[in-house]
Write an enzyme that holds these catalytic residues in place. Structure first.
Site, short mmCIF file in Angstrom:
data_model
loop_
_atom_site.label_atom_id
_atom_site.label_comp_id
_atom_site.label_asym_id
_atom_site.label_seq_id
_atom_site.Cartn_x
_atom_site.Cartn_y
_atom_site.Cartn_z
N LYS A 33 48.12 28.27 42.92
CA LYS A 33 47.55 29.57 42.58
C LYS A 33 48.68 30.51 42.19
O LYS A 33 49.66 30.65 42.92
CB LYS A 33 46.78 30.15 43.77
CG LYS A 33 46.21 31.53 43.47
CD LYS A 33 45.34 32.03 44.60
CE LYS A 33 46.07 32.83 45.64
NZ LYS A 33 46.46 34.18 45.23
N ASP A 60 44.89 33.92 39.50
CA ASP A 60 44.18 34.88 40.36
C ASP A 60 44.50 36.31 39.90
O ASP A 60 45.36 36.97 40.47
CB ASP A 60 44.66 34.62 41.81
CG ASP A 60 44.01 35.53 42.83
OD1 ASP A 60 42.99 36.17 42.51
OD2 ASP A 60 44.54 35.60 43.95
N LYS A 62 41.83 38.62 39.10
CA LYS A 62 40.70 39.48 39.52
C LYS A 62 40.36 40.54 38.47
O LYS A 62 40.44 41.75 38.74
CB LYS A 62 41.03 40.16 40.86
CG LYS A 62 41.33 39.19 41.99
CD LYS A 62 41.51 39.92 43.30
CE LYS A 62 41.80 39.01 44.47
NZ LYS A 62 43.16 38.41 44.47
N ASP A 65 36.69 45.15 34.25
CA ASP A 65 36.76 46.15 33.16
C ASP A 65 35.43 46.09 32.44
O ASP A 65 34.50 45.42 32.90
CB ASP A 65 37.95 45.81 32.23
CG ASP A 65 38.49 47.05 31.51
OD1 ASP A 65 37.68 47.88 31.07
OD2 ASP A 65 39.72 47.18 31.40
N ILE A 66 35.31 46.74 31.29
CA ILE A 66 34.04 46.67 30.56
C ILE A 66 33.87 45.24 30.02
O ILE A 66 34.86 44.53 29.79
CB ILE A 66 33.95 47.72 29.42
CG1 ILE A 66 35.06 47.51 28.38
CG2 ILE A 66 33.99 49.14 29.99
CD1 ILE A 66 34.89 48.35 27.14
N ASN A 68 33.21 43.77 27.22
CA ASN A 68 33.90 43.35 25.99
C ASN A 68 35.39 43.06 26.24
O ASN A 68 35.93 42.06 25.77
CB ASN A 68 33.72 44.44 24.92
CG ASN A 68 34.33 44.04 23.60
OD1 ASN A 68 34.01 42.98 23.06
ND2 ASN A 68 35.24 44.85 23.10
N THR A 69 36.02 43.93 27.01
CA THR A 69 37.46 43.76 27.30
C THR A 69 37.70 42.51 28.14
O THR A 69 38.64 41.74 27.88
CB THR A 69 37.98 45.02 28.04
OG1 THR A 69 37.74 46.15 27.21
CG2 THR A 69 39.45 44.92 28.36
N THR A 121 38.80 41.18 51.42
CA THR A 121 38.84 41.14 52.90
C THR A 121 39.63 42.34 53.44
O THR A 121 39.54 42.65 54.62
CB THR A 121 39.44 39.82 53.41
OG1 THR A 121 40.60 39.54 52.66
CG2 THR A 121 38.46 38.68 53.29
N ARG A 213 51.59 30.69 53.00
CA ARG A 213 52.75 30.60 53.90
C ARG A 213 52.78 29.40 54.83
O ARG A 213 53.88 28.89 55.09
CB ARG A 213 52.89 31.93 54.66
CG ARG A 213 53.42 33.03 53.73
CD ARG A 213 53.12 34.41 54.26
NE ARG A 213 51.69 34.71 54.21
CZ ARG A 213 51.16 35.85 54.64
NH1 ARG A 213 51.94 36.78 55.14
NH2 ARG A 213 49.86 36.04 54.54
O1 C5P Z 1 50.13 32.97 52.81
P1 C5P Z 1 48.64 32.91 52.94
O2 C5P Z 1 48.10 31.56 53.32
O3 C5P Z 1 48.09 34.03 53.80
O4 C5P Z 1 48.13 33.18 51.43
C1 C5P Z 1 46.79 33.37 51.10
C2 C5P Z 1 46.66 33.68 49.65
O5 C5P Z 1 45.30 34.02 49.38
C3 C5P Z 1 47.48 34.88 49.16
O6 C5P Z 1 47.86 34.61 47.81
C4 C5P Z 1 46.52 36.03 49.24
O7 C5P Z 1 46.82 37.03 48.31
C5 C5P Z 1 45.21 35.34 48.88
N1 C5P Z 1 44.02 36.03 49.35
C6 C5P Z 1 43.79 36.30 50.69
N2 C5P Z 1 42.65 36.94 51.07
C7 C5P Z 1 41.74 37.31 50.15
C8 C5P Z 1 41.94 37.04 48.81
C9 C5P Z 1 43.10 36.39 48.44
O8 C5P Z 1 44.59 35.96 51.52
N3 C5P Z 1 40.63 37.89 50.54
#
Ligand code: C5P
Length: 235
Positions: A33, A60, A62, A65-66, A68-69, A121, A213
């Site tokens: 990702k 990723d 996310k 926007d409108i 068309n964009t 989240t 991580r």
């Molecule tokens: O390091 P870790 O396992 O926490 O990484 C989780 C990944 O998922 C990160 O790239 C984080 O930005 C993404 N993410 C998240 N919670 C969300 C949406 C995306 O942890 N609700």
């Protein structure tokens, strides 16, 4: 692209850091990702490089926007050959449909999987109600946005492991869920709060887990990745 997989969140400051990290994987080609930090810092070339190395890529960004964009942006992302990308469900059903059409128009081969973010989240129920003026509970909002996403013809949503069950109940088991927040009891929780283990994620029935991580900061990232694969896929 596999129907169920472990996606490594490559949250590195530079493309070179991401490539150095991935060079440790000699036998596997993990699904990766790439987020805003790396994409905006390195540009589309980082995606081309990862694809050329044989990795599946979840971009990723996310989009919101409108219609068309978003449609035009998605055409370009599809041309890069990404395997999965996303939008905010808050952009409306029309925007999500336009996104999906853009991907189909730009795709060279298989149309990339398109998923939506329901409620981030990081947004608490209190802030959602007070600042966004959405009076419902988080769970109701997530289920409603997931149904909108399905109605727009998208493949699934990103959600916390604890929301995956709600989404599957609202939209059916073939509607895909992609869940971050994966941790082992013996590992560092970091800044995540609603977490679960790879085994539990499998039991809940989520389709893809995003793990950062616990793999990228492990002493032996290849072994850590294999452990997550084994526990999530049962392989
Ligand atoms: O390091 P870790 O396992 O926490 O990484 C989780 C990944 O998922 C990160 O790239 C984080 O930005 C993404 N993410 C998240 N919670 C969300 C949406 C995306 O942890 N609700």
């Amino acid at each position: 692209m596999k129907k169920h997989d472990v996606i490594i969140a490559c949250d590195f400051p530079t493309g070179q850091d991401a490539l150095d990290f991935l060079s440790q994987f000699k036998e596997e080609k993990p699904f990766v990702k790439i987020g805003m930090e790396l994409f905006y810092g390195e540009g589309p070339d980082i995606v081309r490089k990862l694809k050329a190395m044989g990795h599946d890529v979840f971009l990723d960004l996310k989009l919101h926007d409108i219609p068309n964009t978003v449609n035009k942006a998605m055409r370009n992302l599809a041309k890069l050959g990404v395997n999965m990308t996303n939008v905010h469900a808050a952009g409306t059903i029309d925007m999500m449909r336009a996104a999906k059409e853009g991907l189909a128009e730009g795709a060279q081969g298989e149309v990339p999987m398109l998923i939506a973010v329901t409620q981030l989240t990081s947004t608490s129920q209190e802030r959602m109600q007070k600042e966004l003026l959405i009076p419902n509970t988080i769970e109701e909002t997530v289920a409603h946005y997931a149904r909108n996403t399905q109605q727009a013809g998208l493949d699934g949503v990103v959600c916390s492991p604890l929301e995956a069950g709600i989404v599957k109940k609202a939209c059916g088991t073939s509607f895909r869920t992609v869940t971050p927040g994966i941790r082992y009891p013996d590992g560092d929780v970091g800044d995540q709060s609603r977490i679960t283990t790879p085994q539990k994620a499998r039991e809940i029935g989520t389709d893809y887990i995003v793990v950062g991580r616990p793999i990228t900061k492990a002493q032996d990232p290849v072994e850590a990745y294999r452990r997550v694969l084994r526990d999530f896929l049962g392989e």
